[in-house]
Design an enzyme around this catalytic site. Structure first.
Site, mmCIF file in Angstrom:
data_model
loop_
_atom_site.group_PDB
_atom_site.id
_atom_site.type_symbol
_atom_site.label_atom_id
_atom_site.label_comp_id
_atom_site.label_asym_id
_atom_site.label_seq_id
_atom_site.Cartn_x
_atom_site.Cartn_y
_atom_site.Cartn_z
ATOM 1 N N GLU A 291 0.835 -1.267 -0.272
ATOM 2 C CA GLU A 291 0.200 -0.139 0.389
ATOM 3 C C GLU A 291 0.580 1.445 0.542
ATOM 4 O OE1 GLU A 291 -4.238 -1.719 2.280
ATOM 5 O OE2 GLU A 291 -2.192 -1.328 3.783
HETATM 6 C C1 ACM Z 1 -2.246 -5.800 4.220
HETATM 7 O O1 ACM Z 1 -2.966 -6.317 4.513
HETATM 8 N N1 ACM Z 1 -1.992 -4.358 3.738
HETATM 9 C C2 ACM Z 1 -0.618 -6.018 3.736
#
Ligand code: ACM
Length: 651
Positions: A291
């Site tokens: 992310e």
């Molecule tokens: C995640 O759940 N961002 C690895």
């Protein structure tokens, strides 16, 4: 649980009484194994708690339980080591044989699960068991960064992990909301990034040893280059933007990211890894990598100029460049990089590992390209999904199913994830257990072990046994409910709480009002992810609907529970008048009473052999559809058994 590969029951049983003693019987000339001795000591102490029989631990005289371990195995638990064991129980005694300490520890846990209470007291059935895991990587990820998880929480969960033969503790140690490890080299990481809540280096070493004693590897995760706000509070010069930064209080993905364009960033990470890799002996070192928002890199003239110079066309290319640098820093310290599936990029060497969280496709893709991987998609405990949902996900299914055998061999197992936005140390055990036992079975037992009813029956039994490991998934429930009533007798709340299920990450995120400062003291925090009593009622309702004459016990159970619901509301409303934390639940309690009354009416009709009136069915169907919409971030699970009766047994 997990179900062993081979179980052959025989006639007879071994009685557990005060003469029961276990001992490690080493082969002549074998070196002593103090760690396994200690493990056997813990096993006997646990059996004592489980049975209430005070038993002696280790003995030199011929023991009732003989443990033969061929070799201590590796110094630290190691990926891929032989974890097999055989266990033979007869009326005379038990013999556990294992090639390594890891296998012996697993066999002890199996023995503990075989103990039952019968007319003659506690006993273990005569049995022959041969067992070994399907996957070598069977993990639980715990997030100690978003909500702080004190040391005792970590340790008791390690004990419970060992009880279901999990062997990797993936420890998520840094986030936008907190940096949780003492750094002596960069002390502002914890001084300014943790609100004073961090593990000292001695504590970290203690956890690694504690896990080691239980056959569990510890894989630390320091998530970079995103999810790093807490690092930047003390070291803003590492950030893409100049700062200043504050510890994030909001949930969700921050735009902050380390600056990939400055050599100083890599110099910092080099020194940081020098310190942190020394704390964690496992060869695998997790760098997160999930992310990462492109925004700051895209808007920074410095990063853009540098990217152009290095021919990096977008944020993905920048992150791949960053990861290559990081991989080299780890490699020179003998570490293997593991990251979330965003790290998958052809420029990275084939010995890195990929943890798939966005779907099964990336795991298959990694395997096709020569990378090893594990699956976490489908195993997100923080979604508070039913155990059956997780149980139905197999690391080898979906896209992986089509892989060639060599590609399949790169899929090493899986990890369940316990993210901690909506979980504090107080209820985290109840968000992990008992559902984690079902996933542990998926990772250990043969792929053909898929019977959901059998899984639930065993999971519910194991849930009670897990109490003896020290986890508080059941123990904390009562006190959390009593807190909500301000100390008044909480029985009416308990009836309601048993009939609802807490909602997970998605719906709570959409409720939209949470920060790390929000108190976690509502029913949505105390209620369980899955209601055991409602599930029992669903099964009973299906039986009653299918065979009204042959299911009087089930009908009686339903009648009792429906009557309890119907009669609960008046008492609940009285309690709510004095308890501010219950006010939001007033309509839920009214609905529960309505469901109880509807259930009783349906039982009456079924017992008279009549179909319920069409208008009643239509009205109830509409009402139930309304009640299925969550209120106060809980789900009224109680609709389900009524629905089963309403539909004549169809789910
Ligand atoms: C995640 O759940 N961002 C690895």
């Amino acid at each position: 649980m997990p179900l062993p590969v081979t179980v052959r029951l025989a006639a007879g049983k071994l009685t557990l009484d005060a003469t029961f003693k276990a001992a490690l019987v080493s082969a002549p000339g074998a070196r002593p194994d103090a760690r396994l001795d200690a493990g056997i000591g813990r096993f006997v102490a646990r059996l004592s708690r489980q049975t209430g029989i005070t038993m002696l631990g280790l003995t030199d005289t011929p023991p009732k339980m003989r443990i033969e371990c061929a070799s201590a195995g590796n110094d630290y638990p190691t990926l891929g080591e032989d974890e097999s064991y055989t266990l033979d129980v007869t009326s005379v005694g038990a013999v556990l044989k294992a090639p390594t300490r890891a296998g012996a520890l697993h066999g002890l846990e199996t023995f503990g699960q075989l103990v039952t209470l019968d007319q003659d007291g506690f006993e273990v059935p005569a049995v022959h068991i041969e067992d070994s895991p399907r996957f070598p990587w069977r993990g639980l990820m715990m997030d100690s960064a978003r909500h702080w998880m004190p040391l005792d929480v970590v340790k008791r969960n390690l004990d419970a992990m060992a009880a279901v033969k999990l062997n990797v503790f993936h420890w998520h140690l840094s986030e936008d909301q907190g940096f949780r490890v003492e750094s002596k080299r960069f002390p502002k990481l914890q001084q300014e990034g943790s609100d004073g809540r961090y593990y000292t280096q001695d504590e970290i070493r203690g956890v690694v040893e504690y896990a080691r004693d239980r056959g569990i590897r510890v894989v630390p995760e320091f998530d970079i280059p995103g999810h790093t706000t807490a690092w930047l509070v003390g070291y803003p010069e590492l950030g893409t933007n100049p700062g200043p930064y504050e510890i994030s209080r909001k949930w969700g993905v921050s735009e902050n990211a380390l600056d990939p364009s400055r050599e100083e960033t890599y110099a910092f990470l080099d020194a940081f890894f020098e310190e942190m890799t020394a704390l964690f002996p496992d060869p695998y070192f997790h760098i997160g990598g999930d992310e990462v928002k492109a925004k700051q890199w895209t808007e920074s003239a410095r990063v853009q100029a540098w990217a152009k110079q290095n021919n990096l066309k977008d944020a993905q290319a920048i992150q791949a460049f960053f990861n290559q640098r990081v991989q080299k820093l780890l490699q020179k310290r003998g570490k293997i990089l593991i990251g979330w599936d965003e790290v998958l990029h052809p420029d990275l060497p084939r010995d890195i590992m990929v943890q798939s969280w966005r779907g099964q496709k990336s795991l298959a893709e990694a395997a096709t390209k020569g990378y090893r991987g594990i699956l976490s998609w489908g195993y997100y405990l923080d979604h508070l999904s039913p155990a059956a949902l997780h149980y139905g996900v197999d690391p080898m299914s979906g896209d992986a199913d089509k892989l060639a055998p060599e590609e399949k061999s790169r899929i090493l197992g899986g990890e369940m994830c316990m993210w901690a936005e909506y979980t504090t140390s107080e209820m985290v055990d109840s968000r992990i257990w008992p559902r984690a036992a079902a996933i542990a079975e998926r990772f250990w037992s043969p792929a053909s072990t898929t019977d959901v009813d059998s899984m639930y029956a065993r999971m519910e039994a194991v849930s009670r046994l897990l109490e003896w490991t020290g986890v508080q998934h059941r123990a904390n429930y009562g006190p959390m409910l009593e807190r909500m009533t301000g100390g008044r007798p909480a029985e009416p709340l308990r009836v309601l709480a048993d009939a609802v299920e807490a909602l997970g990450l998605g719906p709570r995120q959409r409720a939209g009002k949470y920060t790390s400062l929000t108190p976690m003291n509502r029913l949505a925090d105390a209620a369980r992810p899955e209601s055991e009593s409602v599930r029992a009622m669903e099964l009973a309702a299906a039986k009653v609907a299918a065979d009204p004459k042959g299911s009087s016990a089930e009908a009686a159970l339903l009648r009792r529970e429906f009557a309890r619901w119907a009669g609960n509301d008046a008492r609940f409303q009285e309690l709510a008048a004095e308890s501010p934390l219950l006010v939001e639940l007033r309509p839920v309690s009214r609905d529960l009473a309505a469901l109880g009354n509807a259930g009783l009416k349906l039982l009456d009709a079924i017992e008279k052999g009549q179909a319920p009136a069409a208008a009643f069915v239509a009205g109830q169907t509409t009402e139930i559809a309304r009640m299925e919409k969550p209120v106060a971030e809980v789900n009224l699970a109680a609709t389900r058994p009524v629905k089963v009766l309403l539909k004549g047994g169809k789910k």
